[in-house]
Design a protein around this motif. Sequence first.
Motif: not given
Length: 295
Positions: A1-17
């Motif tokens: 994952m791009n380091k910059r994208n980690q700024l807005t990445a989910r902290n928890f898996p989604s219900a769908k996942e």
Amino acid sequence: MNKRNQLTARNFPSAKEEAKALAQSPPSGDYDSPQSAYRLAFTDTDFLLREDMRPIRMQLELLKPELVQNELGIKATIVMFGSARIPSDETARAALAQAKLGGDEALIKRAEVQLSMSRYYEEARRFAHIVTKASMERTNPIYVVTGGGPGIMEAGNRGAYEAGGKSIGLNIVLPHEQRPNPYITPELCFQFHYFALRKMHFLMRSVALVCFPGGFGTLDELFETMTLIQTGKCRRRPILMFGREFWTRLINFELLIETGMISPGDEELFHFVESAEEAWELLAREYELSQAGST
């Protein structure tokens, strides 16, 4: 994952996942049995169908069509009500020919009545075609919405389909199963358990109600709309009733005024129309749809 994208990445898996992961690796032994309570609550159909969960099911039935239509940018609709029993001209003519072969006078009479009523199917089909064709290129198109079944409902969805546009169908689960007609846009075909929520969705985005001859269901939908407008519970919008002769024979509006059951002026809540063109012209004047640059 791009380091910059980690700024807005989910902290928890989604219900769908989470649900997908559990489906791929279900628990073993007794925890995978029908009696087990181990399933995630939102994937547990038995749990969702419990009597105590009715408020949640009602909320879901409100939210699903609302969210889908929001995502697809649907802001304005024209609702078409009418009987599921009114056939197309082609179907009515075939039924009459078949009845004549049998020689049963009662069947012939019913088939002749059905043929005379089939004109409303053709007017509904043409009206939906006109609405869809006239508004497809607008910034905010107007979408035809029906109850999703046969008869007048099919005619409305069919006219939009033949114009090359999308249309909405709000089906309802009935004891005698009502299947969606084949002309509804698939991503806009919804199924309801609760009549009240279905009727609410009919009106939420509507800019007009177009009512063709029908029975108890049509009358229920028509009078609920009139009541909401009469009492100021929703904004005033055109109500067009196809077929003056049918409606004035069915409902004595003058008697309602004479006996004080409605107020003088309440009869102005609706307009009688006879053709698709007349109905569209009235709506075009109401909303100034013919003006250049209209949205």
